[in-house]
Motif scaffolding. Structure first.
Motif, PDB file in Angstrom:
ATOM      1  N   PRO A   9      -5.582  -6.115  -2.527  1.00  0.00           N
ATOM      2  CA  PRO A   9      -4.315  -5.653  -3.104  1.00  0.00           C
ATOM      3  C   PRO A   9      -4.089  -6.097  -4.552  1.00  0.00           C
ATOM      4  N   ALA A  57      -1.497   1.523  -0.483  1.00  0.00           N
ATOM      5  CA  ALA A  57      -1.389   0.167   0.041  1.00  0.00           C
ATOM      6  C   ALA A  57      -0.959   0.226   1.498  1.00  0.00           C
ATOM      7  N   VAL A  77       0.989   2.518  -4.730  1.00  0.00           N
ATOM      8  CA  VAL A  77       1.066   1.455  -5.727  1.00  0.00           C
ATOM      9  C   VAL A  77       1.605   2.006  -7.035  1.00  0.00           C
ATOM     10  N   GLN A  78       2.546   1.249  -7.589  1.00  0.00           N
ATOM     11  CA  GLN A  78       3.144   1.593  -8.882  1.00  0.00           C
ATOM     12  C   GLN A  78       3.260   0.303  -9.673  1.00  0.00           C
ATOM     13  N   ARG A 116       4.640  -3.150  -7.944  1.00  0.00           N
ATOM     14  CA  ARG A 116       5.458  -2.742  -6.791  1.00  0.00           C
ATOM     15  C   ARG A 116       4.738  -1.637  -6.021  1.00  0.00           C
ATOM     16  N   ILE A 117       5.177  -1.431  -4.787  1.00  0.00           N
ATOM     17  CA  ILE A 117       4.669  -0.356  -3.943  1.00  0.00           C
ATOM     18  C   ILE A 117       5.856   0.503  -3.531  1.00  0.00           C
ATOM     19  N   THR A 169      11.043  -0.082  -2.672  1.00  0.00           N
ATOM     20  CA  THR A 169       9.829  -0.709  -3.186  1.00  0.00           C
ATOM     21  C   THR A 169       9.692  -2.099  -2.585  1.00  0.00           C
ATOM     22  N   LEU A 188       3.746  -5.777  -4.594  1.00  0.00           N
ATOM     23  CA  LEU A 188       2.350  -5.414  -4.354  1.00  0.00           C
ATOM     24  C   LEU A 188       1.636  -6.432  -3.479  1.00  0.00           C
ATOM     25  N   ALA A 206       1.143  -6.350   0.393  1.00  0.00           N
ATOM     26  CA  ALA A 206       0.164  -5.462   1.031  1.00  0.00           C
ATOM     27  C   ALA A 206      -0.935  -6.279   1.694  1.00  0.00           C
ATOM     28  N   ALA A 235      -5.507  -2.495   0.414  1.00  0.00           N
ATOM     29  CA  ALA A 235      -5.271  -1.447  -0.575  1.00  0.00           C
ATOM     30  C   ALA A 235      -6.513  -0.569  -0.627  1.00  0.00           C
TER      31      ALA A 235
END
Length: 136
Positions: A84, A93, A107-108, A111-112, A124, A127, A130, A133
């Motif tokens: 991740p 993720a 995934v951004q 954040r997810i 959100t 990350l 997770a 990923a």
């Protein structure tokens, strides 16, 4: 293979579905992630699953027919797994919800984007929450 304009296509997709209510079989976490993959690559990996179930158990039954235990295993069959911390924008993720349940998100950055049945639209999470990923 990501399309040349994948970044703007992904942004447009996220904006278009941001307030869409959660609905198994049409807009759940797995199909949300698949829609992001389609925006990025032009290919919908869940095309044969859309509209074929209305509950989580129904979705899992459809995946079992295809030979997968859950949507995380389905994602793992399509994409390379990465830690991740190495996930990039647009990757998928997998988030452990406890009790063996997972959710898929997009995934951004740090954040997810995730969908939850108890929240209108998307939320959100960090990350690093997770458990896995997958590189799109």
């Amino acid at each position: 293979m990501r399309l040349p304009d994948w970044h703007s296509r992904l942004s447009d997709y996220i904006d278009a579905v941001r307030q869409t209510p959660f609905a198994y079989g049409s807009h759940d976490c797995a199909l949300f992630a698949a829609g992001a993959v389609e925006a990025i690559t032009g290919v919908d990996p869940s095309l044969e699953l859309r509209g074929k179930y209305k509950t989580l158990m129904g979705g899992l039954r459809q995946l079992k027919k295809l030979g997968f235990a859950d949507h995380g295993e389905f994602a793992a069959s399509l994409f390379e797994e990465v830690h991740p911390s190495h996930a990039q924008i647009g990757d998928i993720a997998s988030i452990d919800l406890g009790g063996g349940a997972i959710a898929l998100g997009v995934v951004q950055g740090s954040r997810i984007f995730v969908l939850r049945p108890d929240v209108q639209g998307m939320a959100t999470v960090d990350l690093l929450t997770a458990s896995k990923a997958f590189r799109v």
